[in-house]
Design a protein around this motif. Structure first.
Motif, short mmCIF file in Angstrom:
data_model
loop_
_atom_site.label_atom_id
_atom_site.label_comp_id
_atom_site.label_asym_id
_atom_site.label_seq_id
_atom_site.Cartn_x
_atom_site.Cartn_y
_atom_site.Cartn_z
N GLY A 43 0.81 -1.22 0.00
CA GLY A 43 0.00 0.00 0.00
C GLY A 43 0.84 1.26 0.00
O GLY A 43 2.01 1.25 0.39
N PHE A 44 0.22 2.34 -0.46
CA PHE A 44 0.82 3.66 -0.42
C PHE A 44 0.04 4.52 0.56
O PHE A 44 -1.17 4.67 0.42
N TYR A 45 0.76 5.08 1.52
CA TYR A 45 0.20 6.07 2.44
C TYR A 45 0.82 7.42 2.10
O TYR A 45 1.99 7.49 1.74
N PHE A 46 0.02 8.49 2.23
CA PHE A 46 0.52 9.83 1.96
C PHE A 46 0.13 10.76 3.11
O PHE A 46 -0.89 10.54 3.78
N LYS A 47 0.94 11.80 3.28
CA LYS A 47 0.63 12.82 4.28
C LYS A 47 -0.76 13.37 3.98
O LYS A 47 -1.09 13.66 2.84
N ASN A 48 -1.58 13.50 5.01
CA ASN A 48 -2.97 13.92 4.88
C ASN A 48 -3.06 15.44 5.03
O ASN A 48 -3.31 15.95 6.12
N GLY A 49 -2.82 16.16 3.93
CA GLY A 49 -2.89 17.62 3.96
C GLY A 49 -1.89 18.19 4.95
O GLY A 49 -0.72 17.81 4.95
N LYS A 51 -2.26 17.86 8.19
CA LYS A 51 -2.38 17.09 9.44
C LYS A 51 -1.12 16.25 9.66
O LYS A 51 -0.46 15.85 8.71
N GLU A 52 -0.84 15.98 10.90
CA GLU A 52 0.29 15.13 11.26
C GLU A 52 -0.16 13.67 11.26
O GLU A 52 -0.14 12.98 12.28
N ILE A 69 -3.17 6.95 9.90
CA ILE A 69 -2.15 6.60 10.89
C ILE A 69 -1.48 7.88 11.39
O ILE A 69 -0.88 8.61 10.58
N PRO A 70 -1.57 8.17 12.68
CA PRO A 70 -0.91 9.37 13.20
C PRO A 70 0.61 9.26 13.10
O PRO A 70 1.16 8.16 13.23
N PHE A 71 1.28 10.38 12.85
CA PHE A 71 2.73 10.40 12.83
C PHE A 71 3.25 9.85 14.15
O PHE A 71 2.72 10.17 15.22
N GLY A 72 4.26 9.00 14.08
CA GLY A 72 4.88 8.43 15.26
C GLY A 72 4.28 7.10 15.70
O GLY A 72 4.88 6.37 16.46
N LYS A 73 3.06 6.77 15.22
CA LYS A 73 2.39 5.54 15.65
C LYS A 73 2.63 4.43 14.63
O LYS A 73 2.47 4.62 13.44
N ALA A 80 7.25 8.26 8.92
CA ALA A 80 6.82 9.62 8.60
C ALA A 80 7.64 10.65 9.37
O ALA A 80 7.88 11.76 8.89
N VAL A 81 8.11 10.26 10.56
CA VAL A 81 8.89 11.15 11.41
C VAL A 81 10.40 11.02 11.14
O VAL A 81 11.12 12.01 11.05
N SER A 82 10.87 9.79 10.97
CA SER A 82 12.32 9.53 10.85
C SER A 82 12.87 9.81 9.46
O SER A 82 14.06 10.07 9.31
N ASN A 83 12.01 9.71 8.43
CA ASN A 83 12.44 9.84 7.02
C ASN A 83 13.41 8.74 6.62
O ASN A 83 14.17 8.89 5.67
N LYS A 84 13.38 7.62 7.31
CA LYS A 84 14.31 6.53 7.02
C LYS A 84 13.56 5.22 6.76
O LYS A 84 12.47 5.01 7.29
#
Length: 151
Positions: A43-49, A51-52, A69-73, A80-84
């Motif tokens: 699947g592909f997830y993308f930043k939601n506007g 929102k974090e 999915i909230p950032f960090g969870k 989404a937070v680490s960029n890795k």
């Protein structure tokens, strides 16, 4: 099918002028799920506007309740937070893991960058323990580079 054989197929989907972006994303998900035996959900997830959080856009595999999915969870939220890249050989060993299915044994998440910004990710769940290698990482980075061109 090998990763080398899949590269031109991914490019052909991404550059098909007859298809919408959403159809291209779905076709890439379906191709990877069908062509690689241990890719059980793609699947592909993308930043939601602004929102974090991440929002599921396209996927192939069983339905999931995890469309936001909230950032960090979970693994996706951490990427989404680490960029890795995040390779999880055994999801049971992860404290911050969101279980999508009891049959999932491992996961790989690769961030998707456009103009240097992490805008989303490709997420692969596998029912096979510890199947992901550096080759998977390099191939999925290539997939994300091709996807970034169509966004």
């Amino acid at each position: 099918m090998t990763f080398q054989e899949l590269r031109p197929k991914v490019q052909a989907i991404a550059t098909n002028p007859q298809e919408t972006t959403d159809n291209k994303l779905l076709q890439i998900c379906e191709l990877l799920k069908e062509a690689i035996a241990y890719y059980d959900w793609v699947g592909f997830y993308f930043k939601n506007g602004d929102k974090e959080e991440l929002k599921l856009r396209s996927y192939a595999g069983e339905e999931t309740d995890h469309t936001i999915i909230p950032f960090g969870k979970g693994i996706c939220g951490q990427v989404a937070v680490s960029n890795k890249n995040f390779v999880v050989p055994d999801v049971q060993a992860q404290d911050n893991y969101i279980a999508c299915s009891i049959s999932v044994k491992s996961e790989i998440v690769i961030p998707l960058f456009k103009n240097g910004e992490n805008i989303g990710q490709i997420d692969i769940d596998s029912e096979t323990p510890d199947p992901f290698t550096e080759e998977d990482e390099r191939f999925l980075e290539f997939v994300n580079q091709e996807v970034a061109k169509i966004l």
